[in-house]
Scaffold this motif. Structure first.
Motif: not given
Length: 486
Positions: A240-246, A448-451, A406-414, A271-275
């Motif tokens: 819940x912060x302002x982190x992007x792909x950078x 995320x926007x996944x099938x 453990x890696x949590x990438x929930x609720x991003x732009x993946x 974070x998108x697919x690139x990140x």
């Protein structure tokens, strides 16, 4: 007859007095809530400090208590039962204690702190929450008291206003206390510079909802590299912060050499697919750069230099201290055996087999120095050790980071691209588990926007279920999606 007078030695009287003083000091130190309130009143702090006690019972203690209650209910008693309220039986009611300050002081803010104790009345956690601005003097007083509490591990300041002075005081506490977990959820820092917290003793850092941006991620990631200040960090929560792909790219670079971080939470960011690919690419085989190879060789050279210096130091110390002792002991044994006239055949045979030259003493000293060196330094440890790398066509490749579990990438732009990349990562890590232990155990990418369903998703669930020994239904992988598309 008169009873003999009881006499006490001076040593026993002194020991009894010292024991009494230690008990008094221990009783005073254990009561931190009273000491904190008293210290704030002593320094004439312009605010009221109230302390709330909580007793946290562990699961084992609760299970024992439930079993005890069941056995007690089965007993037959002839006396009438006296029912006691549950609140007084299970956990004592929390007691609020306010500071007794002179009436001339005008309070501008009321600060409520919570002290959490375990079943043995040992302080285990300190909580400060919902304070508009945490005063610096309060953290200074707590920093003077916490070194005496050896079971205190987490310290949380949530939903509060903090500044760099608070971060400075928290960094000082990490050096003198047993605190290894800092939780600052909902307490943003204007400068976003948390470098003073990133010490070698820190194990858990939570900065949820702290307005962390990519610049702050660069500072944090720079402390996570191998042999950096916070290389021993195990858990990092930046949800819940302002982190992007950078920002994800900075953490991907840190994970190339970091071999301690087990949990990384980057949920609810931008974070998108690139990140995500920056993070997943270091979990599989990747080529080493020229600088990484050069730094690895430099670290190895420094290790052997330090090892040789310590070895010569220990060798010199043992030669000065132990050579004469060993030679004297051997010469004394020779004198004793020479004076005796009657010798058995076995003793004579042992004497012949015993080394009497100076080479035996030198071998003993060298072995002793090597044992001391092994205890102090140990073997050479490096993320790019030859055990974790291989050469392919003249290029050096690393097997990847197998420490992150453990890696949590929930609720991003993946999207579906991340699922395909994740599937490759799981396949690769399963193929090298027989050589290197570890790898991902839990991955969360829901929201995320996944099938909703695909073959890669099913295969990932099956592979991770085999690794963890669980069924696919128990895994937190792609099960709940608020933005799922068909």
């Amino acid at each position: 007859m008169k009873s003999p007078k009881s006499t006490k030695s001076l040593r026993s009287i002194r020991s009894a007095r010292s024991g009494n003083t230690e008990n008094i000091f221990h009783d005073d130190v254990c009561d931190l809530d009273n000491m904190l309130v008293m210290a704030c009143a002593k320094f004439n702090c312009p605010y009221a400090v109230s302390v709330k006690k909580e007793i946290r019972q562990d699961d084992y203690y609760k299970a024992l208590k439930q079993a005890d209650n069941k056995t007690k209910s089965k007993r037959i008693s002839l006396m009438p039962e006296h029912k006691v309220p549950e609140s007084t039986v299970d956990v004592p009611a929390p007691s609020d204690q306010a500071s007794s300050v002179a009436p001339s002081v005008s309070y501008t803010n009321n600060i409520a702190t919570t002290f959490v104790y375990d079943n043995y009345h040992t302080l285990t956690e300190i909580k400060i929450t919902k304070v508009s601005q945490v005063p610096n003097i309060l953290l200074k007083i707590i920093g003077l008291l916490v070194p005496y509490y050896k079971n205190l591990v987490p310290l949380s300041i949530t939903n509060c206003g903090i500044d760099m002075y608070i971060i400075h005081e928290l960094g000082k506490m990490l050096n003198v206390s047993t605190i290894t977990e800092i939780l600052l959820d909902g307490s943003p820092l204007a400068s976003c510079d948390y470098s003073m917290l990133l010490r070698s003793s820190l194990r858990n850092l939570s900065l949820c909802r702290c307005k962390v941006n990519d610049e702050a991620c660069e500072i944090i990631a720079s402390k996570l590299h191998h042999a950096a200040a916070a290389d021993n960090l195990l858990l990092l929560n930046l949800s819940s912060n302002h982190i992007t792909d950078e920002g994800a790219k900075y953490f991907g670079g840190a994970l190339r050499t970091n071999r301690h971080l087990r949990y990384l939470n980057l949920a609810d960011n931008h974070i998108t697919d690139d990140g995500a690919c920056y993070l997943l690419d270091v979990l599989i085989e990747f080529p080493l750069t020229y600088d990484e190879i050069l730094n690895m060789r430099r670290r190895r050279l420094d290790y052997f230099k330090c090892r040789n210096a310590l070895y010569s130091k220990y060798l010199e110390g043992y030669c000065k201290r132990s050579y004469d002792q060993i030679s004297q002991s051997i010469s004394s044994k020779r004198k004793k055996t020479s004076t005796t006239t009657l010798k058995s055949k076995s003793s004579a045979r042992k004497e012949k087999e015993r080394p009497s030259s100076g080479s035996a003493i030198e071998d003993f000293i060298k072995t002793k120095a090597e044992m001391m060196l092994a205890e102090v330094m140990g073997p050479f440890q490096d993320p790019f050790h030859p055990h974790y790398t291989k050469n392919v066509d003249g290029y050096k490749y690393c097997f990847g980071n197998m420490t992150l579990a453990s890696l949590n990438l929930a609720y991003n732009n993946l999207s579906y691209i991340t699922i395909k990349k994740l599937y490759k990562v799981i396949l690769y890590q399963n193929s090298i588990r027989n050589r290197i232990n570890g790898g991902l155990v839990k991955v969360v990418v829901d929201g995320n926007n996944m099938p909703i369903s695909c073959t890669e998703m099913t295969d990932i669930n099956d592979l991770m279920a085999k690794n963890t020994g669980q069924t696919g239904e128990n895994l937190d992988l792609l099960r709940r999606r608020s933005r799922a598309i068909k």
